[in-house]
Design an enzyme around this catalytic site. Structure first.
Site, mmCIF file in Angstrom:
data_model
loop_
_atom_site.group_PDB
_atom_site.id
_atom_site.type_symbol
_atom_site.label_atom_id
_atom_site.label_comp_id
_atom_site.label_asym_id
_atom_site.label_seq_id
_atom_site.Cartn_x
_atom_site.Cartn_y
_atom_site.Cartn_z
ATOM 1 N N VAL A 85 -46.638 20.822 -1.211
ATOM 2 C CA VAL A 85 -45.458 21.245 -0.458
ATOM 3 C C VAL A 85 -44.541 22.066 -1.366
ATOM 4 C CG1 VAL A 85 -44.099 19.131 -0.893
ATOM 5 C CG2 VAL A 85 -43.637 20.499 1.119
ATOM 6 N N GLY A 164 -34.006 16.303 2.054
ATOM 7 C CA GLY A 164 -35.008 16.979 2.874
ATOM 8 C C GLY A 164 -35.979 15.956 3.446
ATOM 9 N N ARG A 165 -37.210 16.396 3.684
ATOM 10 C CA ARG A 165 -38.207 15.493 4.287
ATOM 11 C C ARG A 165 -38.401 14.242 3.438
ATOM 12 N NH1 ARG A 165 -40.623 20.931 5.406
ATOM 13 N NH2 ARG A 165 -40.790 20.966 3.146
ATOM 14 N N ILE A 166 -38.631 14.458 2.134
ATOM 15 C CA ILE A 166 -38.916 13.304 1.267
ATOM 16 C C ILE A 166 -37.638 12.510 0.995
ATOM 17 C CG2 ILE A 166 -39.753 12.610 -1.022
ATOM 18 C CD1 ILE A 166 -41.656 15.093 -0.850
ATOM 19 N N ARG A 247 -39.439 17.958 -9.378
ATOM 20 C CA ARG A 247 -40.132 18.732 -10.400
ATOM 21 C C ARG A 247 -39.432 18.452 -11.730
ATOM 22 N NH1 ARG A 247 -43.764 19.072 -7.367
ATOM 23 N NH2 ARG A 247 -44.768 20.926 -6.509
ATOM 24 N N GLU A 276 -46.289 19.273 -17.992
ATOM 25 C CA GLU A 276 -47.255 18.304 -17.468
ATOM 26 C C GLU A 276 -48.632 18.738 -17.938
ATOM 27 O OE1 GLU A 276 -46.765 17.829 -13.246
ATOM 28 O OE2 GLU A 276 -44.709 17.140 -13.459
ATOM 29 N N HIS A 295 -47.346 12.395 -12.228
ATOM 30 C CA HIS A 295 -47.256 13.207 -11.007
ATOM 31 C C HIS A 295 -48.227 12.704 -9.918
ATOM 32 C CE1 HIS A 295 -46.037 17.504 -9.560
ATOM 33 N NE2 HIS A 295 -46.207 16.689 -8.518
ATOM 34 N N ILE A 296 -47.999 11.460 -9.515
ATOM 35 C CA ILE A 296 -48.911 10.850 -8.523
ATOM 36 C C ILE A 296 -48.226 10.595 -7.177
ATOM 37 C CG2 ILE A 296 -50.461 9.781 -10.217
ATOM 38 C CD1 ILE A 296 -48.928 7.107 -9.688
ATOM 39 N N GLY A 297 -47.111 11.276 -6.939
ATOM 40 C CA GLY A 297 -46.365 11.038 -5.697
ATOM 41 C C GLY A 297 -47.213 11.039 -4.442
ATOM 42 N N SER A 298 -48.070 12.019 -4.298
ATOM 43 C CA SER A 298 -48.868 12.141 -3.063
ATOM 44 C C SER A 298 -50.263 11.532 -3.205
ATOM 45 C CB SER A 298 -48.990 13.616 -2.678
ATOM 46 O OG SER A 298 -49.692 14.340 -3.685
HETATM 47 P P1 NDP Z 1 -37.755 19.870 1.738
HETATM 48 O O1 NDP Z 1 -37.720 21.341 1.771
HETATM 49 O O2 NDP Z 1 -37.801 19.120 3.013
HETATM 50 O O3 NDP Z 1 -36.519 19.322 0.899
HETATM 51 C C1 NDP Z 1 -36.058 19.982 -0.230
HETATM 52 C C2 NDP Z 1 -34.607 19.674 -0.381
HETATM 53 O O4 NDP Z 1 -34.132 20.323 -1.559
HETATM 54 C C3 NDP Z 1 -33.767 20.181 0.782
HETATM 55 O O5 NDP Z 1 -33.131 19.097 1.406
HETATM 56 C C4 NDP Z 1 -32.763 21.073 0.099
HETATM 57 O O6 NDP Z 1 -31.474 20.864 0.604
HETATM 58 C C5 NDP Z 1 -32.792 20.564 -1.327
HETATM 59 N N1 NDP Z 1 -32.125 21.519 -2.170
HETATM 60 C C6 NDP Z 1 -32.286 22.852 -2.245
HETATM 61 N N2 NDP Z 1 -31.382 23.382 -3.072
HETATM 62 C C7 NDP Z 1 -30.643 22.347 -3.535
HETATM 63 C C8 NDP Z 1 -29.573 22.244 -4.435
HETATM 64 N N3 NDP Z 1 -29.060 23.330 -5.022
HETATM 65 N N4 NDP Z 1 -29.072 21.017 -4.694
HETATM 66 C C9 NDP Z 1 -29.579 19.933 -4.117
HETATM 67 N N5 NDP Z 1 -30.595 19.979 -3.239
HETATM 68 C C10 NDP Z 1 -31.117 21.178 -2.967
HETATM 69 O O7 NDP Z 1 -38.998 19.483 0.820
HETATM 70 P P2 NDP Z 1 -39.764 18.099 0.678
HETATM 71 O O8 NDP Z 1 -38.806 16.986 0.845
HETATM 72 O O9 NDP Z 1 -40.973 18.108 1.511
HETATM 73 O O10 NDP Z 1 -40.232 18.192 -0.852
HETATM 74 C C11 NDP Z 1 -39.263 18.284 -1.875
HETATM 75 C C12 NDP Z 1 -39.883 18.552 -3.212
HETATM 76 O O11 NDP Z 1 -40.545 17.390 -3.688
HETATM 77 C C13 NDP Z 1 -40.973 19.620 -3.250
HETATM 78 O O12 NDP Z 1 -40.417 20.903 -3.339
HETATM 79 C C14 NDP Z 1 -41.764 19.248 -4.476
HETATM 80 O O13 NDP Z 1 -41.256 19.923 -5.589
HETATM 81 C C15 NDP Z 1 -41.519 17.759 -4.644
HETATM 82 N N6 NDP Z 1 -42.698 16.944 -4.395
HETATM 83 C C16 NDP Z 1 -43.172 16.138 -5.409
HETATM 84 C C17 NDP Z 1 -44.232 15.314 -5.203
HETATM 85 C C18 NDP Z 1 -44.750 14.447 -6.287
HETATM 86 O O14 NDP Z 1 -45.947 14.215 -6.323
HETATM 87 N N7 NDP Z 1 -43.916 13.923 -7.149
HETATM 88 C C19 NDP Z 1 -44.940 15.271 -3.907
HETATM 89 C C20 NDP Z 1 -44.365 16.136 -2.922
HETATM 90 C C21 NDP Z 1 -43.278 16.938 -3.172
HETATM 91 P P3 NDP Z 1 -30.798 21.971 1.550
HETATM 92 O O15 NDP Z 1 -31.561 21.920 2.827
HETATM 93 O O16 NDP Z 1 -29.408 21.517 1.635
HETATM 94 O O17 NDP Z 1 -30.956 23.281 0.837
HETATM 95 C C1 DGY Z 2 -46.365 18.785 -4.043
HETATM 96 O O1 DGY Z 2 -47.076 18.774 -3.031
HETATM 97 O O2 DGY Z 2 -45.522 19.646 -4.272
HETATM 98 C C2 DGY Z 2 -46.529 17.649 -5.007
HETATM 99 O O3 DGY Z 2 -45.899 17.852 -6.193
HETATM 100 C C3 DGY Z 2 -47.905 17.145 -5.160
HETATM 101 O O4 DGY Z 2 -48.363 16.658 -3.950
#
Ligand code: NDP
Ligand code: DGY
Length: 330
Positions: A85, A164-166, A247, A276, A295-298
Site C-alpha cells: 500500500v 488513515g485506513r490503518i 516507514r 532495512e 517489517h512484518i506488519g502485513s
Molecule cells: P492511508 O492513505 O489510508 O493513510 C495514510 C495517512 O497518512 C492518512 O491518514 C494521512 O492523513 C496521513 N498523513 C499524510 N500526511 C501526513 C502528515 N503530514 N502528518 C500526519 N499524517 C499524515 O494509508 P494506510 O493507512 O493504508 O497505510 C499507511 C502507511 O502504512 C503506508 O503508506 C505504509 O507506509 C505503511 N504500511 C506499513 C506496513 C508494515 O508492514 N509495517 C503495512 C502496510 C502499510 P491525511 O488524510 O490527513 O493526509
Molecule cells: C506496505 O504494504 O506498504 C507494507 O509496508 C508492507 O505490506
C-alpha cells in the site's frame, strides 16, 4: 521478441511472490511472465537489464523504481503494480510524466497491519521480549512486586499520527482496552473518520505532549520524513510509549535512540527502520526498551496471498486498459 501479443503483455515480477498471485499472471492469456524467482531482492543491475522492453512491472517496496529504472524499461512500460500500500519507493513524478499507470494494495492488509501494531504496542509497553528473556536467562527468581512493570492502556490517551485506513483500524482495536481519549494529527481534520473514536485533531506538538501512546501510521512523504525528531521526543512524557508501523524514515533514529537511552520516553516498538534490514550492530538494538521487528506488519499467509493476487489483477487490468481494482491516482 515474442510476437505482437506477447510483447503487449510481457511483464517482469521482481521477486518470488505467493503462488496464487503468480498463477493469476501465468494463466492470463497472452501474458508472458519473467520473474526474479528468489526470496532475495533482484540486484540493481539485474533489475535494469530484466526490465528492458517489458510492458508491466510487478514490484515490491524494496525495489526503488526511479528514473534510472524507467529509462532502462523504455517507452513500452505502461503499468507498475506494487505489492504494497506504501508507494514511497516509486518516483511518482517521473512515472506520471511518462503516462504509466500505478496499482497498489490498500485495504487488504489493513487488518493484519493494525493487529501487528497492537501486538507491537503491547510488547513495548508491557516489556514482553525483555521479560521472556529473563525467563530464559534465569533472571526470574521469584514473583516480585516491583519487577518488570510497564504501562497499560486503561485510562490512557492514545495519539495516532495519520488516521488513515490503518490508523483507524488501530484505534478500533485499542478502544476496547479502555483508552480514555484519542488524539490524531494529519494534513487536516477528518471528522467522519474521527467520530467513531471521539478522536480530537491536534497539532503534532500537542499530540506528543499529551499522549501516553503514540502510534505512527501515516504515509512517508516529504512532509512526514523525519517528523518524529528530537523536538517531538522531548515533548513526550517520560512514561510514554512510541510505536511506528509506517516507514522508518518518518523517525529520526538518532533522536529516538537518545530519547530511549536517556529515559526521555519509556519505550518504543518499531516494525520499520532505516535502513532495512537494520544492521545487527545498530545502537537501537542494544536497548532493552526498544522492540524491533523486521517489517512484518502485513505478514499473515492470507494477507500476503491476497496482496499478491490484487497486485497481479491490478497489473493485468492496467495492461488491458481496463479499470484496476486499486489504481493510485497520480
Ligand atoms: P492511508 O492513505 O489510508 O493513510 C495514510 C495517512 O497518512 C492518512 O491518514 C494521512 O492523513 C496521513 N498523513 C499524510 N500526511 C501526513 C502528515 N503530514 N502528518 C500526519 N499524517 C499524515 O494509508 P494506510 O493507512 O493504508 O497505510 C499507511 C502507511 O502504512 C503506508 O503508506 C505504509 O507506509 C505503511 N504500511 C506499513 C506496513 C508494515 O508492514 N509495517 C503495512 C502496510 C502499510 P491525511 O488524510 O490527513 O493526509
Ligand atoms: C506496505 O504494504 O506498504 C507494507 O509496508 C508492507 O505490506
Amino acid at each position: 521478441p515474442g510476437g505482437a501479443l506477447g510483447a503487449a503483455m510481457s511483464v517482469f515480477v521482481t521477486r518470488r511472490i505467493p503462488a496464487e498471485g503468480l498463477r493469476v499472471l501465468s494463466q492470463a492469456s497472452g501474458c508472458r511472465v519473467q520473474q526474479w524467482d528468489s526470496e532475495e531482492p533482484v540486484p540493481r543491475a539485474e533489475l535494469l537489464s530484466r526490465v528492458a522492453g517489458t510492458r508491466g512491472l510487478l514490484c515490491l517496496l524494496s525495489d526503488r523504481i526511479d528514473r534510472e529504472v524507467l529509462d532502462a524499461a523504455g517507452p513500452g512500460l505502461k503499468v507498475i503494480s506494487t505489492m504494497s500500500v506504501g508507494f514511497d519507493h516509486l518516483a511518482l513524478d517521473e512515472i506520471k510524466k511518462r503516462g504509466i499507470r500505478v496499482g497498489y494494495t490498500p485495504d487488504v492488509l489493513t487488518d493484519a497491519t493494525a493487529e501487528l501494531s497492537v501486538a507491537l504496542l503491547l510488547s513495548a509497553c508491557r516489556r514482553l521480549l525483555e521479560a521472556a528473556q529473563q525467563v530464559k536467562s534465569g533472571g526470574w527468581t521469584t514473583w516480585k512486586p516491583l519487577w518488570m512493570c510497564g504501562y497499560g492502556l486503561s485510562d490512557s490517551t492514545v495519539g495516532i499520527i495519520g488516521l488513515g485506513r490503518i490508523g483507524q483500524a488501530v484505534a478500533r482495536r485499542l478502544k476496547p482496552f479502555g483508552v480514555k481519549k484519542f488524539l490524531y494529527t494529519g494534513s487536516g481534520p477528518k471528522p467522519e473518520s474521527a467520530a467513531e473514536f471521539g478522536a480530537e485533531f491536534v497539532p503534532l506538538a500537542r499530540l506528543a505532549e499529551e499522549s501516553d501512546f503514540v502510534v505512527v501510521t501515516c504515509a512517508l512523504t516529504p512532509a512526514t520524513q523525519g517528523m518524529c525528531n528530537k523536538d517531538f521526543f522531548s515533548r513526550m512524557k517520560k512514561t510514554s510509549v512510541f510505536v511506528n508501523t509506517s516507514r522508518g524514515a518518518v523517525v529520526n533514529q538518532e533522536d529516538l535512540y537518545d530519547a530511549l537511552a536517556q529515559g526521555q520516553i519509556a519505550a518504543a516498538g518499531l516494525d520499520v527502520t532505516t535502513p532495512e534490514p537494520l544492521p545487527t550492530d545498530h545502537p537501537l538494538l542494544s536497548l532493552k526498551n526498544c522492540v524491533i521487528l523486521p517489517h512484518i506488519g502485513s505478514a499473515t499467509y492470507a494477507t500476503r496471498s491476497t496482496m499478491a493476487v490484487l497486485a497481479a489483477n491490478n497489473l493485468l487490468a492496467g495492461l488491458r486498459g481496463e479499470p484496476m481494482p486499486h489504481e493510485l491516482k497520480l
